[in-house]
Design a protein around this motif. Structure first.
Motif, PDB file in Angstrom:
ATOM      1  N   GLN A   1      41.449  28.131  57.860  1.00 31.75           N
ATOM      2  CA  GLN A   1      41.932  29.447  57.457  1.00 31.75           C
ATOM      3  C   GLN A   1      41.400  29.773  56.066  1.00 31.75           C
ATOM      4  OE1 GLN A   1      43.701  31.522  59.292  1.00 31.75           O
ATOM      5  NE2 GLN A   1      43.833  30.124  61.012  1.00 31.75           N
ATOM      6  N   LYS A   2      40.826  30.965  55.929  1.00 37.33           N
ATOM      7  CA  LYS A   2      40.370  31.410  54.625  1.00 37.33           C
ATOM      8  C   LYS A   2      41.550  31.992  53.857  1.00 37.33           C
ATOM      9  CE  LYS A   2      37.087  34.329  54.346  1.00 37.33           C
ATOM     10  NZ  LYS A   2      35.981  35.274  54.420  1.00 37.33           N
ATOM     11  N   ALA A   3      41.602  31.667  52.589  1.00 38.17           N
ATOM     12  CA  ALA A   3      42.650  32.229  51.740  1.00 38.17           C
ATOM     13  C   ALA A   3      42.314  33.695  51.476  1.00 38.17           C
ATOM     14  CB  ALA A   3      42.721  31.458  50.439  1.00 38.17           C
ATOM     15  N   PRO A   4      43.320  34.556  51.443  1.00 37.36           N
ATOM     16  CA  PRO A   4      43.044  35.969  51.158  1.00 37.36           C
ATOM     17  C   PRO A   4      42.529  36.115  49.728  1.00 37.36           C
ATOM     18  CG  PRO A   4      45.403  35.563  51.215  1.00 37.36           C
ATOM     19  CD  PRO A   4      44.729  34.304  51.650  1.00 37.36           C
ATOM     20  N   PRO A   5      41.672  37.114  49.506  1.00 33.69           N
ATOM     21  CA  PRO A   5      41.143  37.302  48.150  1.00 33.69           C
ATOM     22  C   PRO A   5      42.248  37.720  47.173  1.00 33.69           C
ATOM     23  CG  PRO A   5      40.309  39.006  49.648  1.00 33.69           C
ATOM     24  CD  PRO A   5      41.115  38.060  50.455  1.00 33.69           C
TER      25      PRO A   5
ATOM     26  N   PRO B   1      44.238  39.803  44.346  1.00 33.51           N
ATOM     27  CA  PRO B   1      44.425  41.252  44.226  1.00 33.51           C
ATOM     28  C   PRO B   1      43.411  41.931  43.306  1.00 33.51           C
ATOM     29  CG  PRO B   1      46.532  40.132  44.018  1.00 33.51           C
ATOM     30  CD  PRO B   1      45.478  39.076  44.054  1.00 33.51           C
ATOM     31  N   HIS B   2      43.027  41.273  42.219  1.00 35.65           N
ATOM     32  CA  HIS B   2      42.057  41.892  41.316  1.00 35.65           C
ATOM     33  C   HIS B   2      40.672  41.986  41.968  1.00 35.65           C
ATOM     34  CE1 HIS B   2      41.144  37.659  40.435  1.00 35.65           C
ATOM     35  NE2 HIS B   2      39.969  38.085  39.989  1.00 35.65           N
ATOM     36  N   VAL B   3      40.353  41.070  42.866  1.00 32.16           N
ATOM     37  CA  VAL B   3      39.079  41.116  43.590  1.00 32.16           C
ATOM     38  C   VAL B   3      39.083  42.286  44.568  1.00 32.16           C
ATOM     39  CG1 VAL B   3      37.638  39.867  45.253  1.00 32.16           C
ATOM     40  CG2 VAL B   3      38.600  38.655  43.301  1.00 32.16           C
ATOM     41  N   ILE B   4      40.203  42.492  45.258  1.00 27.64           N
ATOM     42  CA  ILE B   4      40.310  43.599  46.212  1.00 27.64           C
ATOM     43  C   ILE B   4      40.186  44.936  45.499  1.00 27.64           C
ATOM     44  CG2 ILE B   4      41.873  44.758  47.828  1.00 27.64           C
ATOM     45  CD1 ILE B   4      42.985  41.980  48.529  1.00 27.64           C
ATOM     46  N   SER B   5      40.904  45.085  44.398  1.00 32.39           N
ATOM     47  CA  SER B   5      40.847  46.366  43.676  1.00 32.39           C
ATOM     48  C   SER B   5      39.460  46.611  43.087  1.00 32.39           C
ATOM     49  CB  SER B   5      41.916  46.413  42.582  1.00 32.39           C
ATOM     50  OG  SER B   5      41.677  45.416  41.620  1.00 32.39           O
ATOM     51  N   ALA B   6      38.808  45.580  42.587  1.00 30.84           N
ATOM     52  CA  ALA B   6      37.462  45.746  42.031  1.00 30.84           C
ATOM     53  C   ALA B   6      36.460  46.128  43.112  1.00 30.84           C
ATOM     54  CB  ALA B   6      37.017  44.462  41.325  1.00 30.84           C
ATOM     55  N   SER B   7      36.561  45.537  44.290  1.00 31.43           N
ATOM     56  CA  SER B   7      35.616  45.864  45.364  1.00 31.43           C
ATOM     57  C   SER B   7      35.859  47.277  45.883  1.00 31.43           C
ATOM     58  CB  SER B   7      35.716  44.851  46.503  1.00 31.43           C
ATOM     59  OG  SER B   7      36.963  44.944  47.149  1.00 31.43           O
ATOM     60  N   LYS B   8      37.125  47.722  45.922  1.00 37.83           N
ATOM     61  CA  LYS B   8      37.417  49.100  46.357  1.00 37.83           C
ATOM     62  C   LYS B   8      36.878  50.103  45.340  1.00 37.83           C
ATOM     63  CE  LYS B   8      41.282  48.331  49.362  1.00 37.83           C
ATOM     64  NZ  LYS B   8      42.403  48.927  49.989  1.00 37.83           N
ATOM     65  N   GLU B   9      36.996  49.759  44.077  1.00 39.54           N
ATOM     66  CA  GLU B   9      36.507  50.656  43.037  1.00 39.54           C
ATOM     67  C   GLU B   9      34.977  50.792  43.092  1.00 39.54           C
ATOM     68  OE1 GLU B   9      36.175  50.631  38.196  1.00 39.54           O
ATOM     69  OE2 GLU B   9      37.970  49.760  39.104  1.00 39.54           O
ATOM     70  N   LEU B  10      34.293  49.676  43.353  1.00 36.23           N
ATOM     71  CA  LEU B  10      32.832  49.702  43.418  1.00 36.23           C
ATOM     72  C   LEU B  10      32.327  50.510  44.613  1.00 36.23           C
ATOM     73  CD1 LEU B  10      31.962  46.020  42.455  1.00 36.23           C
ATOM     74  CD2 LEU B  10      31.477  48.074  41.131  1.00 36.23           C
TER      75      LEU B  10
ATOM     76  N   GLN C   1      34.118  41.660  48.106  1.00 35.27           N
ATOM     77  CA  GLN C   1      35.180  40.652  48.049  1.00 35.27           C
ATOM     78  C   GLN C   1      34.607  39.258  48.267  1.00 35.27           C
ATOM     79  OE1 GLN C   1      38.250  41.764  50.816  1.00 35.27           O
ATOM     80  NE2 GLN C   1      38.577  43.742  49.833  1.00 35.27           N
ATOM     81  N   ASN C   2      33.700  39.133  49.228  1.00 39.92           N
ATOM     82  CA  ASN C   2      33.103  37.820  49.501  1.00 39.92           C
ATOM     83  C   ASN C   2      32.298  37.315  48.309  1.00 39.92           C
ATOM     84  OD1 ASN C   2      34.199  37.904  52.056  1.00 39.92           O
ATOM     85  ND2 ASN C   2      32.311  38.531  53.057  1.00 39.92           N
ATOM     86  N   VAL C   3      31.510  38.189  47.711  1.00 39.11           N
ATOM     87  CA  VAL C   3      30.680  37.782  46.569  1.00 39.11           C
ATOM     88  C   VAL C   3      31.555  37.431  45.372  1.00 39.11           C
ATOM     89  CG1 VAL C   3      28.980  38.618  44.893  1.00 39.11           C
ATOM     90  CG2 VAL C   3      28.646  39.057  47.333  1.00 39.11           C
ATOM     91  N   MET C   4      32.549  38.280  45.066  1.00 37.40           N
ATOM     92  CA  MET C   4      33.412  38.007  43.907  1.00 37.40           C
ATOM     93  C   MET C   4      34.270  36.771  44.129  1.00 37.40           C
ATOM     94  SD  MET C   4      34.552  41.711  42.471  1.00 37.40           S
ATOM     95  CE  MET C   4      34.359  42.826  43.855  1.00 37.40           C
ATOM     96  N   ALA C   5      34.734  36.535  45.332  1.00 31.10           N
ATOM     97  CA  ALA C   5      35.529  35.334  45.611  1.00 31.10           C
ATOM     98  C   ALA C   5      34.679  34.094  45.456  1.00 31.10           C
ATOM     99  CB  ALA C   5      36.114  35.413  47.027  1.00 31.10           C
TER     100      ALA C   5
END
Length: 155
Positions: free
Chosen positions: A113-117, A119-128, A146-150
């Motif tokens: 199971q992959k851990a969820p990213p 919250p700051h990664v999710i918000s940054a990817s949505k902003e980009l 999200q994958n790259v930042m994680a």
């Protein structure tokens, strides 16, 4: 209940040559998940001379060449489980000793199971990806971000 079944399981395993039941019960941990997806132990046979045993592993036809290349590593890992050089040969088979229909088994192990990213990664990817008009492309770019930042935060 487990104490009652332990003796019966041990006797059944010893009939197939598995003096150390840990080899069967912890196969994934002994040889690794990648190897365990391709091969399963089915028999340990002892020769007439008594100079080491032969471990027979069952694998699918497409993975047999890969398993064949990994035989020295499999033998080393299994001998580490036994604690001494009990296995001198590892043999690859593509059919189970019980027959063709019974030997067709799934080699898949449970995916990790992959851990969820974070919250700051999710918000940054949505902003980009916010400037992209296409919904499908935006979601794909968000996922990629999200994958790259994680990955960067894990290394």
């Amino acid at each position: 209940m487990s104490g009652f079944l332990d003796g019966q399981i041990r006797r059944a395993g010893e009939k197939r040559g598995f003096a150390v039941m840990r080899l069967l019960t912890h196969w994934n941990e002994i040889v690794g998940d990648d190897t365990a997806r391709m091969a399963h132990p089915v028999d340990v046979g002892y020769g007439r001379e008594g100079f080491g045993a032969t471990l027979t592993v069952l694998c699918t036809g497409s993975s047999a060449p890969l398993v064949q290349q990994m035989l020295p590593q499999i033998r080393e890992k299994v001998n580490a489980c036994y604690g001494y050089s009990a296995i001198s040969r590892v043999r690859v088979t593509q059919t189970a000793p019980v027959g063709f229909s019974e030997g067709q088994m799934s080699f898949d192990t449970a995916p990790k199971q992959k851990a969820p990213p974070a919250p700051h990664v999710i918000s940054a990817s949505k902003e980009l990806a916010s400037d992209v008009e296409s919904d499908g492309l935006r979601r794909a770019l968000e996922q990629l971000g999200q994958n790259v930042m994680a990955r960067k935060t894990n290394t």
